[in-house]
Design a protein around this motif. Sequence first.
Motif, PDB file in Angstrom:
ATOM      1  N   LEU A  37       0.821  -1.210   0.000  1.00 44.22           N
ATOM      2  CA  LEU A  37       0.000   0.000   0.000  1.00 44.22           C
ATOM      3  C   LEU A  37       0.855   1.261   0.000  1.00 44.22           C
ATOM      4  O   LEU A  37       0.501   2.258  -0.649  1.00 44.22           O
ATOM      5  N   LEU A  38       1.952   1.220   0.709  1.00 40.35           N
ATOM      6  CA  LEU A  38       2.843   2.385   0.718  1.00 40.35           C
ATOM      7  C   LEU A  38       3.481   2.599  -0.656  1.00 40.35           C
ATOM      8  O   LEU A  38       3.725   3.741  -1.070  1.00 40.35           O
ATOM      9  N   GLN A  39       3.742   1.496  -1.361  1.00 46.80           N
ATOM     10  CA  GLN A  39       4.246   1.629  -2.727  1.00 46.80           C
ATOM     11  C   GLN A  39       3.168   2.212  -3.641  1.00 46.80           C
ATOM     12  O   GLN A  39       3.453   3.036  -4.509  1.00 46.80           O
ATOM     13  N   PHE A  40       1.929   1.785  -3.422  1.00 46.77           N
ATOM     14  CA  PHE A  40       0.818   2.363  -4.182  1.00 46.77           C
ATOM     15  C   PHE A  40       0.746   3.870  -3.928  1.00 46.77           C
ATOM     16  O   PHE A  40       0.590   4.659  -4.871  1.00 46.77           O
ATOM     17  N   LYS A  41       0.883   4.252  -2.673  1.00 45.61           N
ATOM     18  CA  LYS A  41       0.876   5.669  -2.332  1.00 45.61           C
ATOM     19  C   LYS A  41       2.020   6.402  -3.035  1.00 45.61           C
ATOM     20  O   LYS A  41       1.840   7.527  -3.533  1.00 45.61           O
ATOM     21  N   ALA A  42       3.189   5.764  -3.101  1.00 49.55           N
ATOM     22  CA  ALA A  42       4.349   6.389  -3.730  1.00 49.55           C
ATOM     23  C   ALA A  42       4.156   6.595  -5.231  1.00 49.55           C
ATOM     24  O   ALA A  42       4.731   7.506  -5.824  1.00 49.55           O
ATOM     25  N   TYR A  43       3.326   5.753  -5.837  1.00 50.09           N
ATOM     26  CA  TYR A  43       3.066   5.854  -7.276  1.00 50.09           C
ATOM     27  C   TYR A  43       1.988   6.896  -7.587  1.00 50.09           C
ATOM     28  O   TYR A  43       1.746   7.188  -8.748  1.00 50.09           O
ATOM     29  N   VAL A  44       1.327   7.400  -6.547  1.00 47.20           N
ATOM     30  CA  VAL A  44       0.327   8.445  -6.743  1.00 47.20           C
ATOM     31  C   VAL A  44       1.037   9.793  -6.786  1.00 47.20           C
ATOM     32  O   VAL A  44       1.728  10.182  -5.837  1.00 47.20           O
ATOM     33  N   THR A  45       0.883  10.501  -7.884  1.00 47.64           N
ATOM     34  CA  THR A  45       1.594  11.772  -8.073  1.00 47.64           C
ATOM     35  C   THR A  45       0.754  12.986  -7.712  1.00 47.64           C
ATOM     36  O   THR A  45       1.280  14.084  -7.555  1.00 47.64           O
ATOM     37  N   ASP A  47      -2.749  14.006  -5.219  1.00 49.21           N
ATOM     38  CA  ASP A  47      -3.794  13.609  -4.269  1.00 49.21           C
ATOM     39  C   ASP A  47      -4.433  14.881  -3.724  1.00 49.21           C
ATOM     40  O   ASP A  47      -4.216  15.260  -2.569  1.00 49.21           O
ATOM     41  N   PRO A  48      -5.217  15.593  -4.577  1.00 52.90           N
ATOM     42  CA  PRO A  48      -5.721  16.915  -4.179  1.00 52.90           C
ATOM     43  C   PRO A  48      -6.626  16.898  -2.960  1.00 52.90           C
ATOM     44  O   PRO A  48      -6.772  17.914  -2.288  1.00 52.90           O
ATOM     45  N   LEU A  49      -7.248  15.752  -2.663  1.00 53.43           N
ATOM     46  CA  LEU A  49      -8.120  15.667  -1.491  1.00 53.43           C
ATOM     47  C   LEU A  49      -7.357  15.248  -0.237  1.00 53.43           C
ATOM     48  O   LEU A  49      -7.946  15.084   0.826  1.00 53.43           O
ATOM     49  N   SER A  53      -2.048  11.571   2.134  1.00 54.70           N
ATOM     50  CA  SER A  53      -1.074  12.333   2.920  1.00 54.70           C
ATOM     51  C   SER A  53      -1.536  12.542   4.354  1.00 54.70           C
ATOM     52  O   SER A  53      -0.729  12.621   5.278  1.00 54.70           O
ATOM     53  N   SER A  54      -2.851  12.596   4.567  1.00 56.92           N
ATOM     54  CA  SER A  54      -3.360  12.847   5.913  1.00 56.92           C
ATOM     55  C   SER A  54      -3.707  11.575   6.673  1.00 56.92           C
ATOM     56  O   SER A  54      -3.947  11.621   7.868  1.00 56.92           O
ATOM     57  N   ASN A  55      -3.722  10.438   5.972  1.00 58.91           N
ATOM     58  CA  ASN A  55      -4.225   9.230   6.623  1.00 58.91           C
ATOM     59  C   ASN A  55      -3.322   8.018   6.444  1.00 58.91           C
ATOM     60  O   ASN A  55      -3.171   7.213   7.355  1.00 58.91           O
ATOM     61  N   TRP A  56      -2.741   7.893   5.279  1.00 57.40           N
ATOM     62  CA  TRP A  56      -1.904   6.723   4.984  1.00 57.40           C
ATOM     63  C   TRP A  56      -0.483   6.980   5.491  1.00 57.40           C
ATOM     64  O   TRP A  56       0.320   7.625   4.829  1.00 57.40           O
ATOM     65  N   SER A  57      -0.168   6.467   6.643  1.00 52.51           N
ATOM     66  CA  SER A  57       1.155   6.683   7.235  1.00 52.51           C
ATOM     67  C   SER A  57       1.589   5.432   7.972  1.00 52.51           C
ATOM     68  O   SER A  57       0.813   4.830   8.727  1.00 52.51           O
ATOM     69  N   ASN A  87     -10.054  11.764  -7.417  1.00 51.25           N
ATOM     70  CA  ASN A  87      -9.179  12.691  -8.158  1.00 51.25           C
ATOM     71  C   ASN A  87      -7.704  12.323  -8.052  1.00 51.25           C
ATOM     72  O   ASN A  87      -6.831  13.198  -8.141  1.00 51.25           O
ATOM     73  N   LEU A  88      -7.432  11.058  -7.879  1.00 48.41           N
ATOM     74  CA  LEU A  88      -6.049  10.601  -7.777  1.00 48.41           C
ATOM     75  C   LEU A  88      -5.421  10.502  -9.162  1.00 48.41           C
ATOM     76  O   LEU A  88      -6.069  10.111 -10.131  1.00 48.41           O
ATOM     77  N   THR A  89      -4.139  10.858  -9.240  1.00 48.78           N
ATOM     78  CA  THR A  89      -3.364  10.732 -10.471  1.00 48.78           C
ATOM     79  C   THR A  89      -2.111   9.925 -10.170  1.00 48.78           C
ATOM     80  O   THR A  89      -1.532  10.053  -9.093  1.00 48.78           O
ATOM     81  N   GLY A  90      -1.711   9.123 -11.132  1.00 45.70           N
ATOM     82  CA  GLY A  90      -0.503   8.316 -10.951  1.00 45.70           C
ATOM     83  C   GLY A  90      -0.589   7.057 -11.786  1.00 45.70           C
ATOM     84  O   GLY A  90      -1.334   6.981 -12.769  1.00 45.70           O
ATOM     85  N   SER A  91       0.178   6.045 -11.401  1.00 41.83           N
ATOM     86  CA  SER A  91       0.164   4.760 -12.095  1.00 41.83           C
ATOM     87  C   SER A  91       0.009   3.650 -11.067  1.00 41.83           C
ATOM     88  O   SER A  91       0.082   3.882  -9.854  1.00 41.83           O
ATOM     89  N   LEU A  92      -0.214   2.444 -11.556  1.00 41.67           N
ATOM     90  CA  LEU A  92      -0.457   1.310 -10.668  1.00 41.67           C
ATOM     91  C   LEU A  92       0.818   0.501 -10.509  1.00 41.67           C
ATOM     92  O   LEU A  92       1.375   0.012 -11.499  1.00 41.67           O
ATOM     93  N   PRO A  93       1.306   0.317  -9.280  1.00 46.63           N
ATOM     94  CA  PRO A  93       2.567  -0.397  -9.064  1.00 46.63           C
ATOM     95  C   PRO A  93       2.365  -1.912  -9.115  1.00 46.63           C
ATOM     96  O   PRO A  93       1.275  -2.419  -8.806  1.00 46.63           O
TER      97      PRO A  93
END
Length: 567
Positions: A37-45, A47-49, A53-57, A87-93
């Motif tokens: 999941l953290l890698q998924f987060k890293a692939y998200v470029t 995250d306007p909402l 950043s506020s929850n996945w830690s 509204n997420l942007t990025g790619s799928l790891p």
Amino acid sequence: METMIMGFIFLPMLLMQCFMAALAMSQPNLTTDQYALLQFKAYVTSDPLNIMSSNWSSSATSICNWVGVSCGAFHSRVTALDLPNMNLTGSLPPHLGNLSFLVSINLSGNSFNGHLPPELGKLERLKFMDLSFNFLDGSIPDEIWLLSKLEIFRLGSNQLTGTISRNIGNLTKLRTIYIGDTKIGGKIPKEIGNLHNLEKLSIENANLSGLIPPNIFNISSLRWIYLHINNLFGTLPIDLCYHLPNLEDLHLGENQLNGSIPSSISRCEKLQQLGLGANRLTGYIPRSIGNLSKLIEIYLYENDFEGEIPKEIGNLHNLEKLSAGNASLSNIFNISSLRRIYLYENNLFGTLPVDLCYHLPNLEVLKLGENQLNGSIPSSIGRCKKLQLLGLKTNRFTGYIPRSIGNLSRLTKIYLDDNDFEGEIPKEIGNLHNLEILSAGNGNLSGLIPPNIFNISSLRGIYLETNNLFGEIPKEIGNLHNLVILSAGNGNLSGLIPPNIFNISSLRGIYLNINNLSGTLPVDLCYHLPNLEDLNLGENQLNGSIPSSIGRCKKLQQLDLGNNRFT
């Protein structure tokens, strides 16, 4: 006794070792999920909402409490990843493939791009996959076609290419397939006929070609078939509906299908939508279509049918939309449920019935344009109280425009152009306070333009060109602050052009050529016309000079002031 004592000593130790072993096994698994999941987060470029950043830690709460993450009750492994419309942007790891207990993934309605990672094929427990409405490209990896437990498979509205694997036949638990609105091409594999639990097949607006495998029509569980807007060809099977007792929607329009509609269509007794428009179908529309009592929408336009729509269509008391080819008008107007009638661009002839709107209390759209209809518009048109669009253009209608048209308070668009109407424009049209388009050009209308028409503030387009209208342009035209097109050329209008016309900043086209208009152009001609593209005042009796403010019409593309008396 000593043996019993030793047993009591070693039993707790044995249980403790088992517990520690289990902990050692579960902890790495949980860590694997967290890392994925953290890698998924890293692939998200983007995250306007601020979901991640506020929850996945890694230092905060358990991953099972992260937004969009669900875990199993007993093993605490990640079972669902649901982040649609975030509204997420990025790619799928590729690391997503390590969420080995994942049952559901829903990332639809975001802006993910790039290829689908083949590692998703490792998710052997996956039942629900929805990655639709993103910007994913490339082909669907072969590994994904091996997810044998998959029930919902939604990858549509992406930029995917490639073909559909024959291995799709192994996904026997599938209930929904949506891979439409993509660039996927090739043939529909016949193995799709193995999917005996399939309810929804949606591969519309793609690049499919070839024949529709006939065994698709043997899948008795099917409720919705959407294969329209492709390049499919061939004929419909004679036994089309023998094995489709649950079918509700059949959309095969905008392909290259030929042959006739089989009479077995009547066996699809639950059918609500039938879409076969824009193909190459021939023959007669089967009378048995009148047995489909649940039909709500019929689309048969742009084919090569012979004859007329059968009178049995009058039995379809739930019908709301009808768009067809050659049609008999006599029975259509008795279907009280009809909301929309699209019968334009056909070879219809004859007259409209006197009781046109006696039985159409719900009609919202009536489009009969570009046919060969004649006679007059019956005054009963005023009974279609819900009518919003009236399209009768390019026919052979004669007579007067009925004053009862002014009773249609919901009308937004009137198209009566290219007919032979005579007489005056009824002043009752001024009662249509929702009217946006009034199009009655190229006819034989005469008389004055009713001033109260120009009190309809919603008007955006007035098309009255090539008639015999005379008199002055009413000064009330300055009230139309939303007017985009004013077309009243080639008539007998006279007098001055009301100067407030040139204050309507929304105007893009002014066409008043070939009249008897006189006077001068205002000095501030283009001060308030920032959007004007066409100004055609040629062949009148205008005089004076062309004001220098013409240079302020920066968007002007066509200017015709010829054949006047300018100095």
